[in-house]
Structures are given as C-alpha cells and as structure tokens.
Design an enzyme around this catalytic site. Sequence first.
Site, mmCIF file in Angstrom:
data_model
loop_
_atom_site.group_PDB
_atom_site.id
_atom_site.type_symbol
_atom_site.label_atom_id
_atom_site.label_comp_id
_atom_site.label_asym_id
_atom_site.label_seq_id
_atom_site.Cartn_x
_atom_site.Cartn_y
_atom_site.Cartn_z
ATOM 1 N N ARG A 186 0.831 -1.222 0.000
ATOM 2 C CA ARG A 186 0.000 0.000 0.000
ATOM 3 C C ARG A 186 0.861 1.266 0.000
ATOM 4 N NH1 ARG A 186 -3.070 -3.490 -0.627
ATOM 5 N NH2 ARG A 186 -5.220 -3.708 0.063
ATOM 6 N N SER A 222 -10.544 -0.444 3.224
ATOM 7 C CA SER A 222 -9.782 -0.598 4.483
ATOM 8 C C SER A 222 -9.317 0.772 4.955
ATOM 9 C CB SER A 222 -8.538 -1.457 4.245
ATOM 10 O OG SER A 222 -8.891 -2.735 3.810
ATOM 11 N N GLU A 226 -4.672 4.211 6.372
ATOM 12 C CA GLU A 226 -4.334 3.950 4.973
ATOM 13 C C GLU A 226 -4.927 5.010 4.047
ATOM 14 O OE1 GLU A 226 -3.940 2.783 1.248
ATOM 15 O OE2 GLU A 226 -5.935 2.322 1.956
HETATM 16 N N1 EPU Z 1 -10.885 -10.536 10.296
HETATM 17 C C1 EPU Z 1 -11.498 -10.408 11.518
HETATM 18 N N2 EPU Z 1 -12.630 -9.644 11.602
HETATM 19 C C2 EPU Z 1 -13.166 -9.015 10.526
HETATM 20 C C3 EPU Z 1 -12.548 -9.158 9.262
HETATM 21 C C4 EPU Z 1 -11.395 -9.916 9.177
HETATM 22 O O1 EPU Z 1 -11.051 -10.970 12.507
HETATM 23 O O2 EPU Z 1 -14.173 -8.310 10.696
HETATM 24 C C5 EPU Z 1 -9.614 -11.291 10.215
HETATM 25 C C6 EPU Z 1 -9.790 -12.724 9.798
HETATM 26 O O3 EPU Z 1 -8.830 -13.467 10.513
HETATM 27 C C7 EPU Z 1 -9.411 -12.704 8.325
HETATM 28 C C8 EPU Z 1 -8.336 -11.638 8.314
HETATM 29 O O4 EPU Z 1 -8.776 -10.685 9.269
HETATM 30 O O5 EPU Z 1 -8.910 -13.930 7.904
HETATM 31 C C9 EPU Z 1 -8.134 -10.991 6.974
HETATM 32 O O6 EPU Z 1 -9.375 -10.416 6.528
HETATM 33 P P1 EPU Z 1 -9.635 -10.134 4.964
HETATM 34 O O7 EPU Z 1 -9.324 -11.330 4.156
HETATM 35 O O8 EPU Z 1 -11.000 -9.541 4.836
HETATM 36 O O9 EPU Z 1 -8.517 -9.066 4.576
HETATM 37 P P2 EPU Z 1 -7.915 -7.769 5.301
HETATM 38 O O10 EPU Z 1 -6.547 -8.062 5.757
HETATM 39 O O11 EPU Z 1 -8.875 -7.242 6.323
HETATM 40 C C10 EPU Z 1 -6.822 -6.882 3.113
HETATM 41 C C11 EPU Z 1 -6.795 -5.597 2.340
HETATM 42 C C12 EPU Z 1 -8.068 -5.430 1.527
HETATM 43 C C13 EPU Z 1 -8.173 -6.604 0.576
HETATM 44 C C14 EPU Z 1 -8.175 -7.910 1.382
HETATM 45 C C15 EPU Z 1 -8.131 -9.119 0.490
HETATM 46 C C16 EPU Z 1 -5.376 -4.058 3.554
HETATM 47 C C17 EPU Z 1 -5.318 -2.825 4.397
HETATM 48 N N3 EPU Z 1 -6.596 -4.480 3.233
HETATM 49 O O12 EPU Z 1 -7.876 -6.760 4.063
HETATM 50 O O13 EPU Z 1 -7.937 -4.233 0.773
HETATM 51 O O14 EPU Z 1 -9.352 -6.520 -0.212
HETATM 52 O O15 EPU Z 1 -6.998 -7.968 2.228
HETATM 53 O O16 EPU Z 1 -6.868 -9.215 -0.093
HETATM 54 O O17 EPU Z 1 -4.337 -4.598 3.205
HETATM 55 C C18 EPU Z 1 -8.372 -1.893 0.775
HETATM 56 O O18 EPU Z 1 -7.151 -1.712 0.762
HETATM 57 O O19 EPU Z 1 -9.182 -0.923 0.786
HETATM 58 C C19 EPU Z 1 -8.896 -3.243 0.849
HETATM 59 C C20 EPU Z 1 -10.197 -3.501 0.975
#
Ligand code: EPU
Length: 335
Positions: free
Chosen positions: A163, A235, A331
């Site tokens: 990012r 995010s 972010e």
């Molecule tokens: N989780 C929770 N609670 C929640 C949501 C998630 O505990 O409410 C935990 C779970 O363990 C889950 C983990 O967080 O396995 C990861 O969640 P998710 O796969 O939804 O991904 P993220 O890390 O929250 C990142 C990116 C997203 C991108 C997704 C998929 C960043 C800041 N965000 O989110 O990007 O779509 O991975 O690759 O890196 C964005 O940048 O705007 C964005 C949406």
Amino acid sequence: MLKFKENISLKPYNTFGIEARTKYFYKVTNSLELKDILQRNKNLPFRILGGGSNILLTKDFEGLTLLIANKGIEILEEYPETVTVEVQAGENWHEFVLWCLSRNYGGVENLALIPGGVGAAPIQNIGAYGVELASVFKSCKVLNTQTLEEETLEKKDCEFGYRSSIFKTHKKGTFIITSVCFELRQPPHNLIIEYGALRSQLKNTSPTIQEVAAAVIRIRESKLPDPKILGNSGSFFKNPVVSKTHYHRLKKTYTQLPSYPASDHHLKIPAAWLIDQLGFKGTQHGGAGVHNAQALVLVNLGEAKGKEILDLAQKIQTAVKKTFDIALEIEVNVL
Ligand code: EPU
C-alpha cells in the site's frame, strides 16, 4: 457537465459521502489542459481528485480541486505471451479490469471491483487476494508539478511496497499521474488463487480468469459495503507489520492471533482481527461506524462529518495501542 465550477460540494466526488466544499473545481480531460490550468493558477493551492475512493475529507478546501477525467485505453504492443496497454488516468479501475477480462488478458482479475480511478491505483499500490498492482505495472506518464514537464516513470522509479509508492511518500505532491502502462498476460494464465477466501470460492482447480474475477467479486460484495449504499473508503488502516518477537508475546494471550509472512523477522497481522477483538465491529459513534461484516472498514452511517470518522479512527488506534502495543497506520488520505 461544465468543466469549471465555483464553490461546490464534493459529496458526490468522495465514496465516504462526506460533505465538504471546494472553492474552485475543474474537470480535466487531457494532460495539455492539466498543464495549462496549473500554469495559469501558479499561486493557487490545488488538489488532485480521482475516483475519491481513498480519501477522507475533514474540511472545506480554499483552493482548486482538479478532477482527473481523461479517458482511453490503447494497446501499444501485442505479443504471443504478453500485451502492453496504456490506460488514461481517468478511466475507472473496475471497468478496465472488465475490459481485460473481455479480451482474456490476465493479471488484474484478483483486483476486480476495487473502487477508484486508474491514475490513483499506483499511488497506494492497490492490492487484493494475493495480487498487487505492481505485478502488472510497467510505467506511467506523469506531469511534474514543479517543472510542469511530462515525464515517464518506470516501475523501479516508483518504489512500490505494501500500500505504498513514491507518490504517497517522499515524492508526494510532485507528480500527477496522467496515464499508466500495464503489461498483461495472454493465456495460459498465471493464476494466484491461494488466498483462503478465494480458494474456498473456486470449485474447480484450474479456473479461467473470468471465474477468478467472479469469485473475487462475490467475496468483496459479501464483506465490503457498496459505497453507493453505505459511504466508506475500503480498508481504513493498513495491516500492521510487527516483529516475530512481538507476535509471539501477544500469541501467549491471544492464542488465535492470525498472521501472514512479511519478512525474515516480521509478520503482518490483520488489523481487522485486532479491531474485532476489541468489540468495535458493528458499533456506531455518532454518524460514524465500524462495518458489521469487516472491522477494517469505517462507514458513514448517514450524515457523518469527516471529523467524526477521524475521531472514531483515533479511538480505535488508542485502543489497539493500549491492548496490543501496535500502532495502526491510517491507509486513506486524510484531507
Ligand atoms: N478478520 C477479523 N474480523 C473481521 C474481518 C477480518 O477478525 O471483521 C480477520 C480474519 O482473521 C481474516 C483476516 O482478518 O482472515 C483478513 O481479513 P480479509 O481477508 O477480509 O482481509 P484484510 O486483511 O482485512 C486486506 C486488504 C483489503 C483486501 C483484502 C483481500 C489491507 C489494508 N486491506 O484486508 O484491501 O481486499 O486484504 O486481499 O491490506 C483496501 O485496501 O481498501 C482493501 C479492501
């Protein structure tokens, strides 16, 4: 639509749906026009606006807002294995992904449905489901705001990271991206489908890129609110990178703490998990809230002021710091 307007609301131009005004507003449809308007308004502060999907407006702007709206997709080179395309900055990112899918050009299928414009995509090196923009980025054309000359930046010049790029770090404000060149792949495609949620959506082990994109769209629609219905900027925080020592210390108390590899000595922790643990998910704080299906997404529940969203973000940062000793980094671009 008139190209130049005065004293207008930016509410329709930011996906958070925040009310804030700009003194002057200009819709830019080509790079010569951009250069010309900057030349003629040297003493006026200006701001670049793309799809408005990664900003939080917290106050009115007394300067000139330049909406980047130049359009066009051109195939520059086509080989049996790859194709190079130049996309104007004002094209919508998801529409570009659909264009690639319709021609069976691979590389951006995991990035389907990310809101925003093509010109903004390199700034934060958009990423999702194991793929980052950097993997298909070849170069971009920029206008240097100091010299008003057009330059071409190659991938290595952009210093892409998680990012991050020079456009939001040490060269912030120096360049305005006017078009981006991508190198896409012809079939057979190199699929990246190991990300947990994606893998479980795909029934067949060798899907087409169109099936991968369809799965990505299903996942995103189930977790991320549609900004047309509930204002948000995706995010709100970056996922923090911590030392392995720090992680193992926390893991003693929080045995379920998830992590992803980051480097030899560091791990990335999902910020959503930390925020969720602290009970913020689905909560309301004035007009601001934490989305009930993804704790990393802050939402505008109606008439939120940018300041209310920011106050909630700071409350979350304080709680995460106190409980986990982790500094969450915002972010989105707070303006
Ligand atoms: N989780 C929770 N609670 C929640 C949501 C998630 O505990 O409410 C935990 C779970 O363990 C889950 C983990 O967080 O396995 C990861 O969640 P998710 O796969 O939804 O991904 P993220 O890390 O929250 C990142 C990116 C997203 C991108 C997704 C998929 C960043 C800041 N965000 O989110 O990007 O779509 O991975 O690759 O890196 C964005 O940048 O705007 C964005 C949406």
